[in-house]
Design a protein around this motif. Structure first.
Motif, short mmCIF file in Angstrom:
data_model
loop_
_atom_site.label_atom_id
_atom_site.label_comp_id
_atom_site.label_asym_id
_atom_site.label_seq_id
_atom_site.Cartn_x
_atom_site.Cartn_y
_atom_site.Cartn_z
N GLY A 57 -3.81 4.63 11.44
CA GLY A 57 -4.89 4.44 10.65
C GLY A 57 -4.40 3.36 9.47
O GLY A 57 -4.94 2.36 9.13
N ARG A 58 -3.24 3.37 8.97
CA ARG A 58 -2.72 2.62 7.77
C ARG A 58 -2.54 1.07 8.58
O ARG A 58 -2.79 0.15 7.74
CB ARG A 58 -1.20 3.04 7.43
N LEU A 112 0.79 -1.46 0.12
CA LEU A 112 0.08 -0.07 -0.11
C LEU A 112 0.84 1.17 0.23
O LEU A 112 2.11 1.16 0.38
CB LEU A 112 -0.91 0.09 1.35
N PRO A 113 0.20 2.25 -0.37
CA PRO A 113 1.05 3.79 -0.12
C PRO A 113 1.69 3.49 1.16
O PRO A 113 0.76 3.32 2.03
CB PRO A 113 -0.09 4.74 -0.30
N SER A 114 2.77 4.54 1.22
CA SER A 114 3.45 4.35 2.49
C SER A 114 2.88 5.69 3.40
O SER A 114 2.14 6.50 2.87
CB SER A 114 5.08 4.69 2.15
N GLU A 115 3.45 5.76 4.50
CA GLU A 115 3.11 6.85 5.55
C GLU A 115 3.36 8.06 4.93
O GLU A 115 2.24 9.01 5.01
CB GLU A 115 3.46 6.59 6.98
N SER A 116 4.53 8.30 4.25
CA SER A 116 4.91 9.62 3.69
C SER A 116 3.97 9.86 2.31
O SER A 116 3.46 11.29 2.13
CB SER A 116 6.28 9.80 3.49
N ASP A 117 3.52 8.94 1.55
CA ASP A 117 2.45 8.98 0.73
C ASP A 117 1.37 9.44 1.04
O ASP A 117 0.57 10.31 0.53
CB ASP A 117 2.59 7.63 -0.21
N ILE A 118 0.87 8.99 2.19
CA ILE A 118 -0.33 9.33 2.58
C ILE A 118 -0.32 10.78 3.22
O ILE A 118 -1.18 11.54 2.97
CB ILE A 118 -0.83 8.22 4.00
N ALA A 119 0.70 11.23 3.95
CA ALA A 119 0.86 12.56 4.42
C ALA A 119 0.90 13.62 3.07
O ALA A 119 0.19 14.71 3.33
CB ALA A 119 2.28 12.56 5.02
#
Ligand code: BAL
Ligand code: ZN
Length: 876
Positions: free
Chosen positions: A645-646, A623-630
């Motif tokens: 959340g992730r 899945l998209p990484s935490e920095s992608d989500i940020a």
């Protein structure tokens, strides 16, 4: 340092005809004699003095046409050598002697010592740390190099070009002479001397010439260079087949060194590599390591034509060689491995590294117009966005059209130092297409946002697509012009088949590429018999952010039926993202996290789909990484909520797909001996993602520990260790595995880097204490850039909850480290400091802490130009 402007470019007053260098090597007192033959450029001011560049140099002697020069005619400072009263047009010779100290050179620029050998790094401005010189890329000359050194300690004496000869030289010494007939700028100079082991092979070029290939490594490590040699031979063959480029010297050498600021360096005929991009065997290298070695070997080799034979007029043109060469290495890998999987990996990398750069304080155009420190422009924008811009030219012109332009480029500019305008002109001349608007991609920073909406008219059988583009303001560029954006686009019917429209109004649409050129544009597709599902920006044809509200059902349709597998992956990611964003918001508000079912079902179906290659399925599951989500959240970010959340989403997928993952874990075992090929690597990748999800479902370290104990290769071993450390950091199993790993690989620094990396990435507030403790570990070496990047770099770049802990300690720690590193190696310090580039998108408390840490750096005395430039731009 002062600001350098592209607009101030002018050619040198003096033309350099020849360079003759003699090095008498000594660890602390190396004598360098440079004989430089110049003549005044016709038309240049006849009173102009010559001004040569230096950096921390002391002049030890100066001859003019072999005669000692009167001190009234020159002036030497550590930064420059100025000589006056020079002939109007006749050639003259300057013989310059400097004494330098390689042992004391901790910046790793110029001539330095690493692992007991002498080595150089001259790009961008390291040559001026060796001797006074017109150290700029548009000064090209043939080089002769004589090296004299102690014979026992330095049996090898290497430089660029072809070997001329060697002999004894007084008691205990010997010398070697090299001649490089291809005129080159000083940044491509290299010298290596010492005692190393070698792996040797040959390559027969397309015209039948035999080239000797040598890879030098520390004694005993020769077997670990076999894969690099294989990658080199494949690169040489591919450049002949795909671009018609043949190698042009009798010998091609690569030297692996352990202290190196960059990944590798393309010096003519004598590449110098960070050893992590050479050394590999199944026991110590992961599949990712093998893939990186293949990429970097290819990249440096391809520079021989794109960079060396044709180089940059000035450093503003860096993307001329870097963007183009990244494009070439990406194409090589796509041809050697799986094209869609490579594209997915490259786009992931672009979005997670270049997009934040382009959307933050360090944003700059692919071809900048000013800089204070050129070392700070070896960026994701120059490299990866530069490659994307090249790729768009290929998309606009088609494969054959692109090839014609490249052929003209090689033909027209061989032996020259040129500009982006020269490059683009070749494609205009061969295709007849006007690329003026397209060229804005080189000049406008920022990631364009394209907003799309569609409507279907069943009565008319037409589909209308409205598009709008907007490029955000970036430092120094407040308003932007609309760009020429090539959007690969296709329509899919309800049965999954492609719909070919009978005609399209409102936009050029050819070869499935729609040309978006206006700020707004409406394209009407005729002859569309049923409501289509549209796929936009297939293969990521343009490096943009796309806002297109598609229903989960439509995305699921694309995830199943798109013929472009990159677009399938994109559809799965587009399904995942809203779930991850909502999960971060819900976690922050203490609400339960719930996944939307279409997403989970589609993802698990893709994982189980045996018609898809395993490497693709592994990419889908990551899945998209935490920095992608940020980045997608945009601002006011809380790293802890994003993480929580992730993790909750991963758990839900894991629970729903437990049987599928257990089946994959059992089925994907590779049998027989280890092979690093892409297909076997894909099996391992899918099996390891199944293991990740199973560990989420089971919530115990048992399975990962069993995998760790059973692993017979580094990919599986390090993956299992990562699950243990990141998910179960306090378990006995993790403690045991970390200790076993350390004991087994204590004498292999590159593997111990993985041990540092894995631990530096353990999420949560305790990460900082762990990193501090690890810095005291005897296996850690502060002066080695790889060690520093593994521990401090991973912590700052890839551990959002640890680095961004709420009390700001992580940022303060980084400030201290940056100042400490800066005193020794400014380039490394500046690079690691770019981890602060997204500080403004943090929630206010963390953002305040981050700002204070940056101000602490900014106020420190004696900052290098490198760090000063980054910290000031980051704070602006
Ligand atoms: N020219 C610096 C290293 C590289 O990009 O190949
Ligand atoms: Zn490069």
């Amino acid at each position: 340092g002062q600001v350098i402007h592209l607009a101030d470019y002018r050619p040198t007053d003096f033309v350099l005809e020849r360079v003759d260098l003699t090095f008498e090597l000594d660890p602390t007192e190396t004598k360098v004699e440079a004989r430089l033959i110049f003549h005044r450029r016709p038309g240049a001011d006849i009173t102009a003095p010559i001004v040569l560049d230096g950096d921390e140099l002391t002049l030890a002697g100066l001859l003019f046409d072999q005669v000692e020069l009167d001190p009234s005619r020159y002036e030497a400072t550590p930064e420059s050598l100025t000589v006056r009263d020079l002939p109007e047009s006749a050639p003259f010779e300057l013989t310059i002697t400097t004494i330098i100290n390689p042992e004391a050179n901790t910046q790793l620029m110029g001539l330095y010592r690493t692992g007991g050998i002498y080595c150089t790094q001259c790009e961008a401005e390291g040559f001026r740390r060796i001797t006074y010189f017109p150290d700029r890329p548009d000064v090209l000359a043939p080089f002769t190099v004589n090296i004299i050194a102690d014979k026992e300690a330095n049996p090898l004496l290497l430089s660029n070009g072809n070997f001329l000869g060697g002999a004894g030289y007084g008691p205990g010494k010997h010398f070697a002479a090299w001649f490089d007939p291809h005129p080159k700028p000083s940044y491509l100079f290299a010298l290596v001397a010492g005692d190393l082991g070698v792996v040797e092979d040959t390559f027969t070029t397309m015209s039948g010439r035999d080239v000797v290939l040598k890879i030098y490594v520390e004694h005993g490590k020769e077997p670990r260079a076999a894969y690099a040699m294989d990658a080199l031979k494949r690169s040489m063959a591919w450049d002949e087949e795909r671009f018609g480029r043949e190698y042009d010297l009798d010998i091609f050498m690569i030297v692996a060194v352990s202290d190196f600021n960059m990944g590798a360096m393309e010096n003519k005929g004598l590449n110098v590599f960070n050893d992590r991009y050479i050394l590999a065997d199944p026991e110590t290298a992961t599949d990712a390591d093998y893939a990186n070695i293949e990429t970097v070997i290819a990249h440096e080799y391809f520079h021989n034509w794109t960079g060396n034979r044709i180089t940059c007029r000035d450093w503003f043109q860096l993307c001329l060689k870097e963007g183009l060469t990244v494009f070439r290495d990406q194409e090589f890998t796509s041809d050697q491995r799986s094209r869609p999987v490579k594209r997915i990996a490259d786009v992931r990398h672009l979005k997670s590294e270049q997009f934040p750069e382009d959307g933050g304080p360090l944003a700059h155009p692919v071809r900048p117009t000013t800089y204070r420190e050129i070392n700070n422009f070896y960026t994701r924008t120059v490299y990866e966005k530069g490659s994307e811009v090249t790729r768009m030219i290929a998309t606009l012109l088609g494969r054959d059209g692109f090839k014609k332009g490249m052929d003209l480029y090689f033909d027209r500019h061989d032996g020259q130092a040129v500009t982006i305008e020269d490059f683009v002109k070749c494609f205009e001349d061969t295709s007849g297409r006007d690329l003026t608007q397209f060229s804005l991609w080189y000049h406008q920073a920022g990631t364009p946002l394209v907003t799309a909406s569609g409507s279907y008219d069943p009565a008319a059988g037409s589909f209308t697509l409205s598009l709008e583009q907007m490029t955000p303001a970036t430092p120094g560029q407040s308003s932007k012009e609309p760009m020429h954006i090539p959007l690969s686009l296709a329509l899919f019917g309800e049965n999954g088949g492609k719909i070919a429209p009978s005609s399209v109004d409102g936009a050029e649409y050819a070869g499935e590429v729609l040309h978006l050129t206006g700020r707004t544009q409406t394209a009407v597709f005729h002859g569309v018999g049923s409501r289509p599902v549209v796929s936009i920006n297939r293969s990521f044809s343009a490096p943009i952010n796309l806002h297109f509200d598609q229903s989960p059902a439509d995305l699921a349709h694309l995830a199943r039926h798109e013929t472009d597998h990159f677009a399938r992956w994109q559809a799965l990611t587009d399904l995942a993202l809203p779930n991850l964003l909502k999960a971060a918001r819900d976690a922050r508000e203490g609400k339960p996290v719930v996944c939307e079912p279409t997403f989970v079902e589609t993802l698990i179906a893709a994982a189980a789909d045996e018609s898809l290659e395993p490497a693709f399925r592994a990419q889908a599951l990551a899945l998209p990484s935490e920095s992608d989500i940020a980045r997608e959240l945009g601002g006011n970010n809380d790293p802890d909520a994003i993480h929580a959340g992730r993790q909750a989403i991963l758990k839900q997928i894991a629970d729903a797909g437990k049987d599928v993952f257990a089946g994959l874990y059992a089925a994907m075992a590779t049998s027989g001996g280890f092979s690093p090929d892409a297909k076997s690597a894909g099996l391992r990748a899918l099996r390891n993602s199944a293991l990740t999800y199973l560990s989420h479902a089971e919530q115990t370290p048992a399975r990962a520990k069993a995998a760790f104990d059973a692993a017979d290769n580094m990919t599986d071993l390090s993956h299992a260790l990562t699950i243990l450390a990141h998910r179960f950091p306090d378990s006995a199993e993790t403690g045991e595995a970390l200790a076993a790993f350390r004991d087994r690989f204590a004498d292999n620094a590159l593997v111990i880097d993985k041990w540092f990396t894995i631990q530096a990435g353990i999420p949560g507030a305790t990460a900082l204490d762990r990193v501090r403790r690890l810095m005291e570990n005897p296996l850690f070496k502060r002066t080695n850039p790889n060690r520093m990047r593994a521990l401090v770099g991973t912590f700052a770049f890839a551990n959002p909850t640890g680095f961004g802990r709420a009390d700001g300690e992580g940022y303060r720690f980084l400030a201290g480290q940056i100042l400490e590193i800066d005193g020794r190696n400014p380039q490394l310090a500046a690079r690691i400091l770019t981890s602060m580039r997204s500080w403004r998108s943090l929630e206010p408390t963390r953002a305040d802490h981050a700002r204070s840490a940056l101000i602490e750096i900014e106020r420190a005395p004696d900052l290098s130009t490198d760090v000063r430039d980054i910290v000031e731009r980051t704070l602006k």
